[in-house]
Design an enzyme around this catalytic site. Structure first.
Site, PDB file in Angstrom:
ATOM      1  N   HIS A  25       9.192  -0.732   8.938  1.00 46.52           N
ATOM      2  CA  HIS A  25       8.445  -1.980   9.097  1.00 46.52           C
ATOM      3  C   HIS A  25       8.561  -2.876   7.856  1.00 46.52           C
ATOM      4  CE1 HIS A  25       6.271   0.071  12.400  1.00 46.52           C
ATOM      5  NE2 HIS A  25       6.111   1.092  11.574  1.00 46.52           N
TER       6      HIS A  25
ATOM      7  N   ASP B 230       0.871  -1.189   0.000  1.00 46.51           N
ATOM      8  CA  ASP B 230       0.000   0.000   0.000  1.00 46.51           C
ATOM      9  C   ASP B 230       0.910   1.242   0.000  1.00 46.51           C
ATOM     10  OD1 ASP B 230       0.878  -0.412   2.652  1.00 46.51           O
ATOM     11  OD2 ASP B 230      -0.922   0.492   3.530  1.00 46.51           O
TER      12      ASP B 230
HETATM   13  O1  RIB Z   1       2.102  -0.651  11.020  1.00 43.22           O
HETATM   14  C1  RIB Z   1       3.004  -0.455   9.980  1.00 43.22           C
HETATM   15  C2  RIB Z   1       2.376  -0.799   8.644  1.00 43.22           C
HETATM   16  O2  RIB Z   1       1.269   0.061   8.415  1.00 43.22           O
HETATM   17  C3  RIB Z   1       3.306  -0.604   7.470  1.00 43.22           C
HETATM   18  O3  RIB Z   1       3.024  -1.585   6.493  1.00 43.22           O
HETATM   19  C4  RIB Z   1       2.901   0.757   6.952  1.00 43.22           C
HETATM   20  O4  RIB Z   1       3.229   0.924   5.595  1.00 43.22           O
HETATM   21  C5  RIB Z   1       1.429   0.786   7.214  1.00 43.22           C
HETATM   22  O5  RIB Z   1       0.741   0.158   6.168  1.00 43.22           O
HETATM   23 CA    CA Z   2       2.681  -0.877   4.171  1.00 45.84          CA
END
Ligand code: RIB
Ligand code: CA
Length: 316
Positions: free
Chosen positions: A245, A14
């Site tokens: 992340h 995303d």
């Molecule tokens: O919590 C972190 C996640 O949430 C990551 O994938 C960030 O891009 C959002 O989608």
């Molecule tokens: Ca993400």
């Protein structure tokens, strides 16, 4: 001469600032054959996340096809984008180039179905967003459960607080019904949640050493400055850095030894007044033979030792 073995993967994104770093990490990897990228709503709406993904593949000069996916959760309405962390354009409101690239005409779930059937037991899905596309695949053809090699999920918070609510991480909270369906589907799963992603830290100091000659350098510098600023404004524990992340999940798909995992049954709460989106990890028995491989610790130094040169951050 034989080609070296490369792991066949599909990325589900995303895009999103940390997704953009994940795309850079994955598309510059010598270890992956990236068969396609599927998009989903989340950090921004589906048109924006798809456009950002196309821009990144363009900047990376990668021919990998992009497939537009779900615009909303399985069975609830979308709660909207996350401009506070990802900006209104999903990339920290950095000025973006245009791209002539377009998503494929095939929809994401049809692509996932096709590729999993074409390469049974060979495809690793790396999901960096809501699990809506994967859940729709399983609803469409339940037999694909036995054909997917592994699912590496960036999402969840096993033994640490959430980042959207006290107990929920964004990718799970954004479509809890989809996440629950996937988590107990029987697909081999590695869950790369906040327990480890909050130890994967990209600092301002790192950003200052990003090679300016790279086509994505100025966008990623500006976008990541926006991301760090949002994190440190909300919580002083993040002063001068942000968690990356999504690249960590890609790195774990590439080399699972970066994390220690423990296998637990995991379900996702979708009815709770205060707990919707919580990854409920049954840790009562530490020797489970069925369940999700939950990442509980990370060799953070080794991850960064690999991440920096891969994405073009020069050594200090
Ligand atoms: O919590 C972190 C996640 O949430 C990551 O994938 C960030 O891009 C959002 O989608
Ligand atoms: Ca993400």
């Amino acid at each position: 001469m034989d080609q070296p073995y490369r792991q066949r993967i599909v990325l589900d994104v995303d895009t999103g600032i940390d997704d953009a770093w994940a795309l850079i990490y994955a598309l510059r990897s010598p270890c992956f054959e990236v068969l396609g990228i599927t998009t989903v709503f989340g950090n921004a709406d589906i048109d924006t996340t798809t456009r950002n993904t196309l821009i990144m593949t363009d900047l990376l000069q990668s021919p990998v096809p992009v497939f537009r996916g779900s615009a909303a959760p399985l069975c609830r309405s979308w709660d909207g984008p996350v401009p506070r962390y990802h900006g209104y354009n999903g990339l920290g409101d950095a000025p973006l180039p245009t791209t002539a690239r377009q998503a494929e005409s095939l929809e994401a779930v049809s692509f996932l179905h096709q590729v999993v059937r074409q390469f049974p037991h060979q495809v690793t899905l790396v999901t960096l967003a809501r699990l809506t596309n994967v859940a729709r695949l399983l609803l469409f053809d339940p037999a694909t459960v036995g054909l997917i090699r592994r699912l590496v999920i960036m999402g969840g918070a096993a033994f640490v607080p959430g980042n959207v609510t006290p107990v929920a991480e964004a990718n799970i909270w954004g479509d809890p019904e989809a996440a629950d369906l996937v988590m107990h589907s029987g697909i081999p799963i590695t869950m790369v949640g906040l327990d480890v992603t909050h130890q994967a830290r990209l600092s301002r100091e790192d950003l200052s050493r990003l090679d300016p000659a790279l086509a994505y350098a100025s966008i990623m510098r500006e976008a990541t400055e926006f991301y760090i600023h949002a994190y440190e404004t909300d919580n002083s524990a993040f002063e001068g850095w942000c968690p990356i992340h999504d690249p960590l999940a890609v790195a774990v798909a590439e080399d699972p030894t970066l994390v220690t995992t423990r296998r637990y049954p995991v379900r996702v709460e979708s009815q709770g007044r205060f707990t919707t989106g919580m990854t409920v990890v049954d840790a009562r028995n530490a020797t489970q033979s069925v369940g999700v491989d939950v990442a509980v610790s990370l060799d953070a130094e080794e991850f960064l030792r690999r991440f920096r040169p891969r994405v073009g951050i020069r050594s200090a």
